[in-house]
Design a protein around this motif. Structure first.
Motif, PDB file in Angstrom:
ATOM      1  N   GLN A   1       0.842  -1.202   0.000  1.00 46.86           N
ATOM      2  CA  GLN A   1       0.000   0.000   0.000  1.00 46.86           C
ATOM      3  C   GLN A   1       0.874   1.248   0.000  1.00 46.86           C
ATOM      4  O   GLN A   1       0.603   2.229  -0.683  1.00 46.86           O
ATOM      5  CB  GLN A   1      -0.914   0.007   1.225  1.00 46.86           C
ATOM      6  CG  GLN A   1      -2.159  -0.820   0.985  1.00 46.86           C
ATOM      7  CD  GLN A   1      -2.901  -1.124   2.279  1.00 46.86           C
ATOM      8  OE1 GLN A   1      -2.519  -0.648   3.351  1.00 46.86           O
ATOM      9  NE2 GLN A   1      -3.949  -1.915   2.178  1.00 46.86           N
ATOM     10  N   TYR A   2       1.945   1.172   0.774  1.00 46.31           N
ATOM     11  CA  TYR A   2       2.872   2.301   0.845  1.00 46.31           C
ATOM     12  C   TYR A   2       3.552   2.536  -0.506  1.00 46.31           C
ATOM     13  O   TYR A   2       3.663   3.678  -0.971  1.00 46.31           O
ATOM     14  CB  TYR A   2       3.899   2.000   1.946  1.00 46.31           C
ATOM     15  CG  TYR A   2       4.875   3.098   2.195  1.00 46.31           C
ATOM     16  CD1 TYR A   2       4.465   4.286   2.791  1.00 46.31           C
ATOM     17  CD2 TYR A   2       6.206   2.962   1.834  1.00 46.31           C
ATOM     18  CE1 TYR A   2       5.366   5.304   3.006  1.00 46.31           C
ATOM     19  CE2 TYR A   2       7.116   3.972   2.048  1.00 46.31           C
ATOM     20  CZ  TYR A   2       6.686   5.140   2.637  1.00 46.31           C
ATOM     21  OH  TYR A   2       7.591   6.140   2.851  1.00 46.31           O
ATOM     22  N   LEU A   3       3.945   1.434  -1.170  1.00 49.05           N
ATOM     23  CA  LEU A   3       4.558   1.551  -2.502  1.00 49.05           C
ATOM     24  C   LEU A   3       3.593   2.194  -3.488  1.00 49.05           C
ATOM     25  O   LEU A   3       3.982   3.012  -4.321  1.00 49.05           O
ATOM     26  CB  LEU A   3       4.868   0.155  -3.078  1.00 49.05           C
ATOM     27  CG  LEU A   3       6.117  -0.595  -2.724  1.00 49.05           C
ATOM     28  CD1 LEU A   3       6.266  -1.814  -3.643  1.00 49.05           C
ATOM     29  CD2 LEU A   3       7.335   0.281  -2.883  1.00 49.05           C
ATOM     30  N   LYS A   4       2.328   1.795  -3.383  1.00 48.66           N
ATOM     31  CA  LYS A   4       1.333   2.327  -4.328  1.00 48.66           C
ATOM     32  C   LYS A   4       1.115   3.819  -4.100  1.00 48.66           C
ATOM     33  O   LYS A   4       1.000   4.596  -5.037  1.00 48.66           O
ATOM     34  CB  LYS A   4       0.016   1.555  -4.210  1.00 48.66           C
ATOM     35  CG  LYS A   4       0.199   0.125  -4.714  1.00 48.66           C
ATOM     36  CD  LYS A   4      -1.097  -0.543  -5.097  1.00 48.66           C
ATOM     37  CE  LYS A   4      -0.781  -1.811  -5.903  1.00 48.66           C
ATOM     38  NZ  LYS A   4      -1.618  -2.959  -5.539  1.00 48.66           N
ATOM     39  N   LYS A   5       1.095   4.202  -2.832  1.00 44.43           N
ATOM     40  CA  LYS A   5       0.920   5.612  -2.488  1.00 44.43           C
ATOM     41  C   LYS A   5       2.106   6.421  -3.041  1.00 44.43           C
ATOM     42  O   LYS A   5       1.938   7.482  -3.617  1.00 44.43           O
ATOM     43  CB  LYS A   5       0.863   5.713  -0.948  1.00 44.43           C
ATOM     44  CG  LYS A   5       0.643   7.064  -0.394  1.00 44.43           C
ATOM     45  CD  LYS A   5      -0.841   7.244  -0.032  1.00 44.43           C
ATOM     46  CE  LYS A   5      -1.197   8.666   0.315  1.00 44.43           C
ATOM     47  NZ  LYS A   5      -1.079   9.675  -0.685  1.00 44.43           N
ATOM     48  N   PHE A   6       3.307   5.862  -2.850  1.00 44.99           N
ATOM     49  CA  PHE A   6       4.512   6.515  -3.360  1.00 44.99           C
ATOM     50  C   PHE A   6       4.426   6.676  -4.883  1.00 44.99           C
ATOM     51  O   PHE A   6       4.719   7.741  -5.422  1.00 44.99           O
ATOM     52  CB  PHE A   6       5.759   5.694  -2.983  1.00 44.99           C
ATOM     53  CG  PHE A   6       7.017   6.171  -3.651  1.00 44.99           C
ATOM     54  CD1 PHE A   6       7.774   7.195  -3.105  1.00 44.99           C
ATOM     55  CD2 PHE A   6       7.433   5.611  -4.863  1.00 44.99           C
ATOM     56  CE1 PHE A   6       8.926   7.650  -3.743  1.00 44.99           C
ATOM     57  CE2 PHE A   6       8.578   6.056  -5.502  1.00 44.99           C
ATOM     58  CZ  PHE A   6       9.324   7.078  -4.938  1.00 44.99           C
ATOM     59  N   THR A   7       3.996   5.620  -5.564  1.00 43.77           N
ATOM     60  CA  THR A   7       3.914   5.648  -7.028  1.00 43.77           C
ATOM     61  C   THR A   7       2.932   6.727  -7.493  1.00 43.77           C
ATOM     62  O   THR A   7       3.200   7.468  -8.442  1.00 43.77           O
ATOM     63  CB  THR A   7       3.456   4.267  -7.550  1.00 43.77           C
ATOM     64  OG1 THR A   7       4.259   3.291  -6.921  1.00 43.77           O
ATOM     65  CG2 THR A   7       3.600   4.147  -9.047  1.00 43.77           C
ATOM     66  N   GLU A   8       1.795   6.782  -6.787  1.00 45.45           N
ATOM     67  CA  GLU A   8       0.794   7.804  -7.115  1.00 45.45           C
ATOM     68  C   GLU A   8       1.391   9.210  -7.016  1.00 45.45           C
ATOM     69  O   GLU A   8       1.253  10.035  -7.901  1.00 45.45           O
ATOM     70  CB  GLU A   8      -0.325   7.741  -6.077  1.00 45.45           C
ATOM     71  CG  GLU A   8      -1.643   7.230  -6.590  1.00 45.45           C
ATOM     72  CD  GLU A   8      -2.560   6.995  -5.395  1.00 45.45           C
ATOM     73  OE1 GLU A   8      -2.800   7.942  -4.611  1.00 45.45           O
ATOM     74  OE2 GLU A   8      -3.009   5.841  -5.237  1.00 45.45           O
ATOM     75  N   GLU A   9       2.058   9.464  -5.885  1.00 47.70           N
ATOM     76  CA  GLU A   9       2.674  10.777  -5.656  1.00 47.70           C
ATOM     77  C   GLU A   9       3.735  11.073  -6.703  1.00 47.70           C
ATOM     78  O   GLU A   9       3.832  12.181  -7.216  1.00 47.70           O
ATOM     79  CB  GLU A   9       3.361  10.803  -4.279  1.00 47.70           C
ATOM     80  CG  GLU A   9       2.430  11.003  -3.123  1.00 47.70           C
ATOM     81  CD  GLU A   9       1.811  12.394  -3.112  1.00 47.70           C
ATOM     82  OE1 GLU A   9       0.602  12.439  -2.885  1.00 47.70           O
ATOM     83  OE2 GLU A   9       2.526  13.395  -3.355  1.00 47.70           O
ATOM     84  N   PHE A  10       4.530  10.050  -6.998  1.00 42.33           N
ATOM     85  CA  PHE A  10       5.605  10.190  -7.980  1.00 42.33           C
ATOM     86  C   PHE A  10       5.016  10.648  -9.318  1.00 42.33           C
ATOM     87  O   PHE A  10       5.473  11.610  -9.926  1.00 42.33           O
ATOM     88  CB  PHE A  10       6.320   8.833  -8.142  1.00 42.33           C
ATOM     89  CG  PHE A  10       7.511   8.862  -9.069  1.00 42.33           C
ATOM     90  CD1 PHE A  10       8.797   8.793  -8.566  1.00 42.33           C
ATOM     91  CD2 PHE A  10       7.344   8.925 -10.458  1.00 42.33           C
ATOM     92  CE1 PHE A  10       9.909   8.807  -9.421  1.00 42.33           C
ATOM     93  CE2 PHE A  10       8.439   8.944 -11.311  1.00 42.33           C
ATOM     94  CZ  PHE A  10       9.718   8.881 -10.790  1.00 42.33           C
ATOM     95  N   LEU A  11       3.964   9.950  -9.762  1.00 41.56           N
ATOM     96  CA  LEU A  11       3.391  10.259 -11.078  1.00 41.56           C
ATOM     97  C   LEU A  11       2.710  11.626 -11.070  1.00 41.56           C
ATOM     98  O   LEU A  11       2.751  12.353 -12.057  1.00 41.56           O
ATOM     99  CB  LEU A  11       2.425   9.157 -11.502  1.00 41.56           C
ATOM    100  CG  LEU A  11       3.134   7.843 -11.869  1.00 41.56           C
ATOM    101  CD1 LEU A  11       2.145   6.703 -12.028  1.00 41.56           C
ATOM    102  CD2 LEU A  11       3.975   8.011 -13.141  1.00 41.56           C
ATOM    103  N   LYS A  12       2.124  11.972  -9.922  1.00 33.53           N
ATOM    104  CA  LYS A  12       1.479  13.280  -9.812  1.00 33.53           C
ATOM    105  C   LYS A  12       2.530  14.385  -9.986  1.00 33.53           C
ATOM    106  O   LYS A  12       2.365  15.302 -10.777  1.00 33.53           O
ATOM    107  CB  LYS A  12       0.808  13.393  -8.439  1.00 33.53           C
ATOM    108  CG  LYS A  12      -0.354  14.344  -8.428  1.00 33.53           C
ATOM    109  CD  LYS A  12      -1.259  14.096  -7.241  1.00 33.53           C
ATOM    110  CE  LYS A  12      -0.724  14.852  -6.028  1.00 33.53           C
ATOM    111  NZ  LYS A  12      -1.386  14.451  -4.778  1.00 33.53           N
ATOM    112  N   GLU A  13       3.637  14.252  -9.286  1.00 33.89           N
ATOM    113  CA  GLU A  13       4.703  15.257  -9.393  1.00 33.89           C
ATOM    114  C   GLU A  13       5.319  15.250 -10.785  1.00 33.89           C
ATOM    115  O   GLU A  13       5.663  16.290 -11.330  1.00 33.89           O
ATOM    116  CB  GLU A  13       5.785  14.997  -8.339  1.00 33.89           C
ATOM    117  CG  GLU A  13       5.299  15.289  -6.939  1.00 33.89           C
ATOM    118  CD  GLU A  13       6.338  14.958  -5.873  1.00 33.89           C
ATOM    119  OE1 GLU A  13       7.537  14.892  -6.197  1.00 33.89           O
ATOM    120  OE2 GLU A  13       5.947  14.756  -4.707  1.00 33.89           O
TER     121      GLU A  13
END
Ligand code: ADP
Ligand code: NI
Length: 211
Positions: A194-206
């Motif tokens: 879940q943490y990895l997915k959250k990180f990925t989301e943030e990464f793509l947003k930025e």
């Protein structure tokens, strides 16, 4: 276990792709905790086996060394010195030979419960916050891009090397939660994913903000 620990430290002295001594140390301590949760009556001799397997699990990886034969000789004499019985030595050697993620894609070796626990701990160290750090460290070392938007992010095992470190998340790391051997491993993997997915989301947003 001191001589064995010193030996592993020496082996990974110049290793910065994420398979360093501290990785081995984390694998050992997570595997010990998982073992204590997984079995009703923890045994001292099994904890000793977990320690040996955990510390040694990457030493004979063919990706990391060209001196496998020498390492095996050294390991045999260290295990003898530590007083492991021939049967225990055999188990340790079998598990470290068959534990690697890449090997298990082709064929799945059947590991003892202790081997399965260390394998789970090893895979868990590839996800979560440290897993993210290890992936980008590995990527930097191999001159791999952080991300390459020309290629779609698809959850599948690739035929060739990943197009970027973020692609590696989709091509390997997101599969880990379904590859756990133990219940406790599964629970930790779920949380870390879940943490990895959250990180990925943030990464793509930025990433998209730059467009
Ligand atoms: P194993 O030790 O089980 O064979 P690997 O060597 O494939 O596994 O992975 C070890 C570490 O390197 C893990 O943290 C993994 O995420 C990272 N890694 C492996 N391949 C890549 C890649 N292409 N990009 C980024 N990180 C990678
Ligand atoms: Ni490892």
């Amino acid at each position: 276990m001191d001589a064995l620990i010193q030996y592993v430290k020496q082996c990974f002295k110049e290793e910065y792709t994420g398979h360093d001594f501290f990785h081995a140390q984390r694998v050992v301590s997570l595997a010990e905790k998982m073992y204590e949760k997984e079995v009703s009556f923890p045994k001292e001799e099994e904890l000793r086996l977990i320690k040996a397997i955990g510390y040694l699990h990457d030493v004979v990886d063919e990706k990391l060394t060209s001196k496998r034969e020498e390492h095996y000789q050294e390991i045999n004499s260290l295990l003898e010195q530590e007083g492991f019985s021939p049967k225990e030595q055999e188990e340790i050697l079998y598990v470290i030979e068959h534990l690697s993620f890449s090997k298990n894609q082709k064929e799945r070796a059947s590991l003892s419960l202790l081997g399965q626990i260390v394998q789970d701990a090893d895979r868990l160290d590839a996800i979560g916050a440290i897993g993210i750090a290890r992936a980008f460290a590995f990527g930097g070392r191999k001159d791999q891009a952080l991300y390459d938007e020309r290629f779609p992010l698809i959850k599948k095992i690739p035929e060739k090397r990943s197009s970027s470190t973020l692609h590696h998340f989709y091509e390997k790391l997101f599969f880990i939660e379904n590859q756990m051997n133990t219940k406790i491993g599964q629970a930790i993997a779920k949380e870390r994913t879940q943490y990895l997915k959250k990180f990925t989301e943030e990464f793509l947003k930025e990433w998209q903000q730059k467009n």
